[in-house]
Motif scaffolding. Sequence first.
Motif, PDB file in Angstrom:
ATOM      1  N   ILE A 176      14.846  12.679  17.718  1.00  0.00           N
ATOM      2  CA  ILE A 176      15.707  13.695  17.212  1.00  0.00           C
ATOM      3  C   ILE A 176      17.266  13.253  16.867  1.00  0.00           C
ATOM      4  O   ILE A 176      17.860  14.268  16.361  1.00  0.00           O
ATOM      5  N   ALA A 177      17.763  12.295  17.415  1.00  0.00           N
ATOM      6  CA  ALA A 177      19.177  11.952  17.320  1.00  0.00           C
ATOM      7  C   ALA A 177      19.317  10.534  17.612  1.00  0.00           C
ATOM      8  O   ALA A 177      18.400   9.827  18.229  1.00  0.00           O
ATOM      9  N   GLU A 178      20.560  10.230  17.803  1.00  0.00           N
ATOM     10  CA  GLU A 178      21.136   8.742  17.979  1.00  0.00           C
ATOM     11  C   GLU A 178      22.437   9.033  18.760  1.00  0.00           C
ATOM     12  O   GLU A 178      23.278   9.873  18.582  1.00  0.00           O
ATOM     13  N   ILE A 179      22.428   8.086  20.006  1.00  0.00           N
ATOM     14  CA  ILE A 179      23.595   7.797  20.734  1.00  0.00           C
ATOM     15  C   ILE A 179      24.076   6.487  20.626  1.00  0.00           C
ATOM     16  O   ILE A 179      23.507   5.728  21.128  1.00  0.00           O
ATOM     17  N   TYR A 180      25.417   6.433  19.849  1.00  0.00           N
ATOM     18  CA  TYR A 180      25.771   4.947  19.614  1.00  0.00           C
ATOM     19  C   TYR A 180      24.654   3.965  19.078  1.00  0.00           C
ATOM     20  O   TYR A 180      24.644   2.668  19.623  1.00  0.00           O
ATOM     21  N   GLY A 181      23.695   4.692  18.131  1.00  0.00           N
ATOM     22  CA  GLY A 181      22.740   3.775  17.582  1.00  0.00           C
ATOM     23  C   GLY A 181      21.471   3.757  18.385  1.00  0.00           C
ATOM     24  O   GLY A 181      20.498   3.329  17.896  1.00  0.00           O
ATOM     25  N   SER A 182      21.676   3.973  19.792  1.00  0.00           N
ATOM     26  CA  SER A 182      20.066   4.453  20.502  1.00  0.00           C
ATOM     27  C   SER A 182      19.536   5.492  20.207  1.00  0.00           C
ATOM     28  O   SER A 182      20.064   6.445  20.131  1.00  0.00           O
ATOM     29  N   PRO A 183      18.312   5.297  19.945  1.00  0.00           N
ATOM     30  CA  PRO A 183      17.487   6.699  19.769  1.00  0.00           C
ATOM     31  C   PRO A 183      17.208   7.698  20.951  1.00  0.00           C
ATOM     32  O   PRO A 183      17.157   7.213  22.198  1.00  0.00           O
ATOM     33  N   VAL A 184      17.356   8.903  20.684  1.00  0.00           N
ATOM     34  CA  VAL A 184      16.848   9.961  21.495  1.00  0.00           C
ATOM     35  C   VAL A 184      15.820  10.635  20.999  1.00  0.00           C
ATOM     36  O   VAL A 184      15.566  11.057  19.811  1.00  0.00           O
ATOM     37  N   TYR A 185      14.789  10.750  21.881  1.00  0.00           N
ATOM     38  CA  TYR A 185      13.457  11.306  21.677  1.00  0.00           C
ATOM     39  C   TYR A 185      13.240  12.718  21.978  1.00  0.00           C
ATOM     40  O   TYR A 185      14.095  13.153  23.176  1.00  0.00           O
ATOM     41  N   GLU A 186      12.504  13.084  21.299  1.00  0.00           N
ATOM     42  CA  GLU A 186      12.285  14.860  21.750  1.00  0.00           C
ATOM     43  C   GLU A 186      12.200  15.072  23.130  1.00  0.00           C
ATOM     44  O   GLU A 186      12.499  15.845  23.594  1.00  0.00           O
ATOM     45  N   ASP A 187      11.146  14.451  23.640  1.00  0.00           N
ATOM     46  CA  ASP A 187      10.972  14.631  25.036  1.00  0.00           C
ATOM     47  C   ASP A 187      11.911  14.767  26.168  1.00  0.00           C
ATOM     48  O   ASP A 187      12.084  15.350  26.957  1.00  0.00           O
ATOM     49  N   GLU A 188      12.594  13.460  25.805  1.00  0.00           N
ATOM     50  CA  GLU A 188      13.852  13.363  26.915  1.00  0.00           C
ATOM     51  C   GLU A 188      14.909  14.217  26.810  1.00  0.00           C
ATOM     52  O   GLU A 188      15.709  14.780  27.684  1.00  0.00           O
ATOM     53  N   PHE A 189      15.290  14.556  25.312  1.00  0.00           N
ATOM     54  CA  PHE A 189      16.071  16.000  25.158  1.00  0.00           C
ATOM     55  C   PHE A 189      15.660  17.016  25.846  1.00  0.00           C
ATOM     56  O   PHE A 189      16.405  17.487  26.332  1.00  0.00           O
ATOM     57  N   ILE A 190      14.535  17.430  25.292  1.00  0.00           N
ATOM     58  CA  ILE A 190      13.856  18.681  25.736  1.00  0.00           C
ATOM     59  C   ILE A 190      14.008  18.667  27.277  1.00  0.00           C
ATOM     60  O   ILE A 190      14.414  19.952  27.959  1.00  0.00           O
ATOM     61  N   LEU A 191      13.608  17.648  27.958  1.00  0.00           N
ATOM     62  CA  LEU A 191      13.359  17.778  29.366  1.00  0.00           C
ATOM     63  C   LEU A 191      14.953  17.955  30.011  1.00  0.00           C
ATOM     64  O   LEU A 191      14.877  18.829  31.079  1.00  0.00           O
ATOM     65  N   ARG A 192      15.713  17.151  29.497  1.00  0.00           N
ATOM     66  CA  ARG A 192      17.304  17.468  30.223  1.00  0.00           C
ATOM     67  C   ARG A 192      17.763  18.916  29.720  1.00  0.00           C
ATOM     68  O   ARG A 192      18.486  19.295  30.727  1.00  0.00           O
ATOM     69  N   TYR A 193      17.655  19.200  28.616  1.00  0.00           N
ATOM     70  CA  TYR A 193      17.865  20.596  28.503  1.00  0.00           C
ATOM     71  C   TYR A 193      17.520  21.830  29.045  1.00  0.00           C
ATOM     72  O   TYR A 193      18.290  22.384  29.754  1.00  0.00           O
ATOM     73  N   ARG A 194      15.961  21.447  29.524  1.00  0.00           N
ATOM     74  CA  ARG A 194      15.380  22.519  30.395  1.00  0.00           C
ATOM     75  C   ARG A 194      15.685  22.495  31.891  1.00  0.00           C
ATOM     76  O   ARG A 194      15.946  23.411  32.415  1.00  0.00           O
TER      77      ARG A 194
END
Length: 209
Positions: A57-75
């Motif tokens: 769903i995104a990248e940080i300095y070229g590293s992938p950010v996946y849906e599950d890890e973003f939602i988990l940290r947001y929640r």
Amino acid sequence: MKKYLVFCLSIIMIVGTSVFAFAGNISGLDNHIDMFKEAEAIKIVLNSDKVNPSYKIAEIYGSPVYEDEFILRYRKAVASQSSTPYEDAVESLTKIKVDNSIAENNGILPTEQDVENYTNEQRKLYENEIDAEMKDSIKHFIDLTGMSEDEYWGVYKLKENKEYLTCINVESYLYDSKVIQAYTKSSSFELIDENFSKENIDTYLNSII
């Protein structure tokens, strides 16, 4: 003093090392995460068949950010009653991705054995060193995540502890090298899916969870 130390270590073990990656600071234990709300957040994300762990769903300095890890940290940030949960999730992931890149490039990633040993120490603390009331609270937390104890310690905590030990190794490396690393610039977060923008995230989550 020993009892207080055991209590603090147990709190760290329950709420997860990710708590230290949100904003990078905690004022004592008064601002701790609502642990049981965090457990419920973990359960929702891990058990949802609509959350794709391989969807970028995104990248940080070229590293992938996946849906599950973003939602988990947001929640988790929402569970902590943060006034800036979106920013906290981005900062947490930025630190994790940058730390991992630094560790890989400098050969300081924790080994699988390092992670297993650290996790086993936590589990021994849980099983042998804390009083019954605290142990019941931790067990209740694990139950609320929807995981068995073996799943919690053998899968979930291994991943979380790898991130934590990587962070420790990188901080030590930067200190020894006298390098100051700025991790948490939101400009490094390059969004791919607009459903995960600050404006849309809550609407999107309500539609899938």
